[in-house]
Design a protein around this motif. Structure first.
Motif, PDB file in Angstrom:
ATOM      1  N   THR A   1      -6.856   3.057   5.802  1.00 53.21           N
ATOM      2  CA  THR A   1      -6.699   1.711   6.356  1.00 53.21           C
ATOM      3  C   THR A   1      -7.927   0.827   6.137  1.00 53.21           C
ATOM      4  OG1 THR A   1      -7.306   2.582   8.539  1.00 53.21           O
ATOM      5  CG2 THR A   1      -4.963   2.282   8.094  1.00 53.21           C
ATOM      6  N   SER A   2      -9.116   1.386   6.192  1.00 57.72           N
ATOM      7  CA  SER A   2     -10.320   0.567   5.956  1.00 57.72           C
ATOM      8  C   SER A   2     -10.345   0.041   4.529  1.00 57.72           C
ATOM      9  CB  SER A   2     -11.581   1.377   6.240  1.00 57.72           C
ATOM     10  OG  SER A   2     -11.659   1.699   7.606  1.00 57.72           O
ATOM     11  N   ASP A   3      -9.905   0.849   3.570  1.00 59.22           N
ATOM     12  CA  ASP A   3      -9.836   0.391   2.176  1.00 59.22           C
ATOM     13  C   ASP A   3      -8.797  -0.718   2.037  1.00 59.22           C
ATOM     14  OD1 ASP A   3     -11.732   2.295   1.498  1.00 59.22           O
ATOM     15  OD2 ASP A   3     -10.240   3.745   0.787  1.00 59.22           O
TER      16      ASP A   3
ATOM     17  N   SER B   1       0.844  -1.194   0.000  1.00 58.37           N
ATOM     18  CA  SER B   1       0.000   0.000   0.000  1.00 58.37           C
ATOM     19  C   SER B   1       0.878   1.243   0.000  1.00 58.37           C
ATOM     20  CB  SER B   1      -0.928   0.011   1.212  1.00 58.37           C
ATOM     21  OG  SER B   1      -0.218   0.349   2.378  1.00 58.37           O
TER      22      SER B   1
ATOM     23  N   ALA C   1      -7.803  -2.772   4.371  1.00 54.62           N
ATOM     24  CA  ALA C   1      -8.313  -3.974   5.038  1.00 54.62           C
ATOM     25  C   ALA C   1      -9.271  -4.737   4.126  1.00 54.62           C
ATOM     26  CB  ALA C   1      -9.008  -3.593   6.342  1.00 54.62           C
ATOM     27  N   ARG C   2     -10.169  -4.004   3.455  1.00 57.09           N
ATOM     28  CA  ARG C   2     -11.092  -4.659   2.518  1.00 57.09           C
ATOM     29  C   ARG C   2     -10.325  -5.357   1.403  1.00 57.09           C
ATOM     30  NH1 ARG C   2     -14.303  -0.299   3.739  1.00 57.09           N
ATOM     31  NH2 ARG C   2     -13.554   0.973   2.004  1.00 57.09           N
ATOM     32  N   GLY C   3      -9.283  -4.708   0.907  1.00 55.76           N
ATOM     33  CA  GLY C   3      -8.483  -5.309  -0.150  1.00 55.76           C
ATOM     34  C   GLY C   3      -7.782  -6.575   0.300  1.00 55.76           C
TER      35      GLY C   3
ATOM     36  N   GLU D   1      -9.540 -14.253   0.474  1.00 55.48           N
ATOM     37  CA  GLU D   1     -10.675 -15.120   0.146  1.00 55.48           C
ATOM     38  C   GLU D   1     -10.568 -15.784  -1.231  1.00 55.48           C
ATOM     39  OE1 GLU D   1     -14.167 -12.904   2.731  1.00 55.48           O
ATOM     40  OE2 GLU D   1     -13.914 -12.345   0.620  1.00 55.48           O
TER      41      GLU D   1
ATOM     42  N   VAL E   1      -8.724  -8.598   2.712  1.00 56.29           N
ATOM     43  CA  VAL E   1      -9.749  -9.640   2.885  1.00 56.29           C
ATOM     44  C   VAL E   1     -10.125 -10.233   1.532  1.00 56.29           C
ATOM     45  CG1 VAL E   1     -12.162 -10.054   3.534  1.00 56.29           C
ATOM     46  CG2 VAL E   1     -10.647  -8.781   5.066  1.00 56.29           C
ATOM     47  N   MET E   2     -10.314  -9.377   0.530  1.00 53.91           N
ATOM     48  CA  MET E   2     -10.655  -9.879  -0.810  1.00 53.91           C
ATOM     49  C   MET E   2      -9.567 -10.808  -1.333  1.00 53.91           C
ATOM     50  SD  MET E   2     -12.282  -6.471  -2.585  1.00 53.91           S
ATOM     51  CE  MET E   2     -12.298  -7.192  -4.198  1.00 53.91           C
TER      52      MET E   2
END
Length: 102
Positions: free
Chosen positions: A49-51, A7, A53-55, A61, A57-58
């Protein structure tokens, strides 16, 4: 198996070691003036950071993402250091205060 997720400089709630937090948000929270490490007139990529974190997780998965290096999302038009500080000023309801570093 491993995946690397890269990042830009990250910022966000409870991000104690993020450069933008240390230079902008923490000083504002203490009533001090913000500063910028590099030339404040140059665009600088940042990742919320929230963006990030979503990345992550994606990527976690999806087996097809494993064993690769990925770049997490950041804005396509990054703000300058001064613009980022000005956004922080609005968030903290402060007058435009920028410590001269350029």
């Amino acid at each position: 198996m491993a995946t690397i997720a890269r990042s830009a400089d990250f910022y966000g709630a409870r991000t104690t070691n993020g450069l933008p937090n240390a230079l902008v948000f923490e000083p504002f929270a203490k009533g001090a003036t913000a500063s910028w490490l590099v030339n404040a007139t140059v665009p600088h990529s940042l990742t919320f950071t929230s963006d990030a974190a979503r990345g992550v997780v994606m990527l976690a998965e999806r087996e097809t993402a494993w064993n690769q290096v990925w770049h997490l999302p950041t804005t396509p038009a990054p703000p300058t250091g001064r613009e980022f500080i000005e956004m922080g000023c609005r968030g903290f309801r402060r007058l435009g205060e920028v410590s001269r570093t350029e």
